[in-house]
Design an enzyme around this catalytic site. Structure first.
Site, PDB file in Angstrom:
ATOM      1  N   PRO A 137      -0.315  11.104  -5.037  1.00  0.00           N
ATOM      2  CA  PRO A 137       0.229  10.386  -6.100  1.00  0.00           C
ATOM      3  C   PRO A 137      -0.595   9.162  -6.347  1.00  0.00           C
ATOM      4  O   PRO A 137      -1.111   8.430  -5.583  1.00  0.00           O
ATOM      5  CB  PRO A 137       1.720  10.003  -6.200  1.00  0.00           C
ATOM      6  CG  PRO A 137       2.136  10.835  -4.824  1.00  0.00           C
ATOM      7  CD  PRO A 137       0.801  10.986  -4.100  1.00  0.00           C
ATOM      8  N   CYS A 138      -0.962   9.031  -7.853  1.00  0.00           N
ATOM      9  CA  CYS A 138      -2.067   7.674  -7.828  1.00  0.00           C
ATOM     10  C   CYS A 138      -1.191   6.902  -9.128  1.00  0.00           C
ATOM     11  O   CYS A 138      -2.167   6.202  -9.879  1.00  0.00           O
ATOM     12  CB  CYS A 138      -3.389   7.989  -8.300  1.00  0.00           C
ATOM     13  SG  CYS A 138      -4.093   9.043  -7.161  1.00  0.00           S
ATOM     14  N   GLN A 139      -0.319   6.742  -9.192  1.00  0.00           N
ATOM     15  CA  GLN A 139       0.582   5.899 -10.537  1.00  0.00           C
ATOM     16  C   GLN A 139      -0.026   4.592 -10.348  1.00  0.00           C
ATOM     17  O   GLN A 139      -0.125   3.792 -11.205  1.00  0.00           O
ATOM     18  CB  GLN A 139       2.004   5.982 -10.211  1.00  0.00           C
ATOM     19  CG  GLN A 139       2.568   7.257 -10.695  1.00  0.00           C
ATOM     20  CD  GLN A 139       2.888   8.183  -9.178  1.00  0.00           C
ATOM     21  OE1 GLN A 139       2.124   7.879  -8.346  1.00  0.00           O
ATOM     22  NE2 GLN A 139       3.982   8.857  -9.408  1.00  0.00           N
TER      23      GLN A 139
END
Length: 388
Positions: A218-220
């Site tokens: 995840p790269c939020q």
């Protein structure tokens, strides 16, 4: 033959009434104005997506299968002609999971597993990009989920060395289906931010040569201050991906993510991602954007893949294998190809396991039942279009 998870979430009374008004290929615009709840009113005012309250078309690929395909209003989730939402097996077929791939756990968990997965055929295509540069094919899957990306690599002759996932319920599906490819110790359940989990992954690899590390961290957090911000915990998972690539030192890494990552902070986020791997000595190609339908998946689903290599290997934007407007290529795989032969089931019905006999199976049926492999599927698709 057997199929699994051909079970359907039962619509509520209100949803069932709405569904009656939506024809094949239709959406919220077909719902009479007499139906006037808060969500519909909001969609009508703003001109919401045409996939909301949608019913699939037989002659086209599906739209993106999301985690709540069990609900009418959340997307294009209605069966083309039966008065119900998609079954779990139908959604899995539209994601390109073979028929013998069994989803375990609660129904709610299964929706999440199927909707969040990388379509195996898309993973298979990505593996085919790097395979010519390898002489051995060992891979590690991080943030592995139920195993869609792994399944694609396994389809293409790669060898599973280790897989890691945090969610026990989701990982149980991965283990159930992939235990035949690797030892029990290869499946490492736990939080990859913890040192003992990272150490177990590294120890499992041991002296084995690892050719590829794959995964979709995840790269939020990239949307705000960048991955170097130590205060943004959402970035921690990406850091662990980088850490393990550095520790295991595979020849290639493959990082999968949503299309939106390319526009985060005006493109600076992707630059930081590429820089983080370049600092480790990897040559990183420009991100490639793939629509799953272009590569044999009966679904319009766009994803980004960032591929790095210790050697100076460059990957250009790949050409499609299938198309709906290029007469030189086979047509897209359609919803009818994918689920048209599956047994009729009522709203809320179906079975976890059923024996079926498919009459006049499509090429895609034969691929999903593993009667043929992808190469045969593609060659036969071209022959049927008169391309060979």
């Amino acid at each position: 033959m057997k199929i699994y998870n051909h079970e359907v979430f039962k619509m509520g009374k209100y949803e069932a009434e709405l569904a009656k008004h939506i024809p094949e290929g239709g959406n919220w615009k077909d719902i009479p104005l007499d139906f006037d709840d808060v969500r519909l009113e909001s969609i009508r005012k703003t001109g919401g997506r045409t996939t909301y309250y949608g019913r699939l078309r037989w002659d086209k690929p599906s739209y993106t299968i999301a985690t709540y395909f069990n609900r009418v209003g959340n997307g294009c989730n209605l069966h083309p002609e039966q008065m119900r939402v998609l079954s779990n097996r139908e959604a899995a077929r539209l994601q390109s999971f073979p028929d013998d791939f069994v989803f375990t756990g609660s129904k709610a968990s299964q929706y999440k597993q199927i909707g969040n997965a990388v379509p195996p055929l898309l993973g298979r295509f990505v593996s085919s990009l790097i395979k010519p540069y390898l002489t051995s094919y060992n891979f590690v899957d991080l943030f592995a989920g139920c195993g869609g990306l792994s399944e694609g690599f396994l389809m293409n002759g790669f060898n599973l060395i280790a897989a890691n996932e945090f969610d026990k319920n989701i990982f149980s599906t991965n283990i159930y289906n992939h235990a035949k490819y690797a030892d029990e110790d290869a499946f490492i359940l736990g939080d990859v931010t913890q040192d003992d989990v990272k150490n177990r992954i590294i120890a499992t690899c041991g002296e084995k040569q690892v050719d590829v590390i794959i995964g979709g961290p995840p790269c939020q957090g990239f949307s705000t201050a960048g991955w170097r911000n130590p205060d943004d915990k959402r970035n921690q998972l990406f850091k662990e991906f980088v850490f393990l690539v550095n520790a295991i030192h595979p020849r290639f890494f493959v990082m999968e993510n949503v299309l939106g990552i390319l526009s985060m902070r005006g493109g600076d986020a992707v630059k930081e991602i590429i820089e983080s791997f370049s600092d480790l000595g990897y040559f990183v190609s420009n991100p490639i954007k793939l629509n799953a339908a272009d590569y044999g998946v009966p679904q319009r689903r766009k994803r980004v893949f960032i591929i790095g290599c210790l050697d100076m290997v460059t990957f250009e934007q790949p050409k499609p294998l299938f198309s709906e407007d290029d007469s030189r290529l086979p047509d897209y795989v359609t919803v009818r190809d994918a689920i048209g032969s599956l047994p009729v089931v009522p709203d809320g019905g179906g079975e976890k396991e059923m024996e079926v006999e498919l009459n006049n199976p499509s090429l895609y049926d034969r691929l999903m039942s593993r009667e043929i492999d992808f190469d045969t599927f593609y060659e036969e698709s071209k022959k049927r279009m008169g391309h060979v």
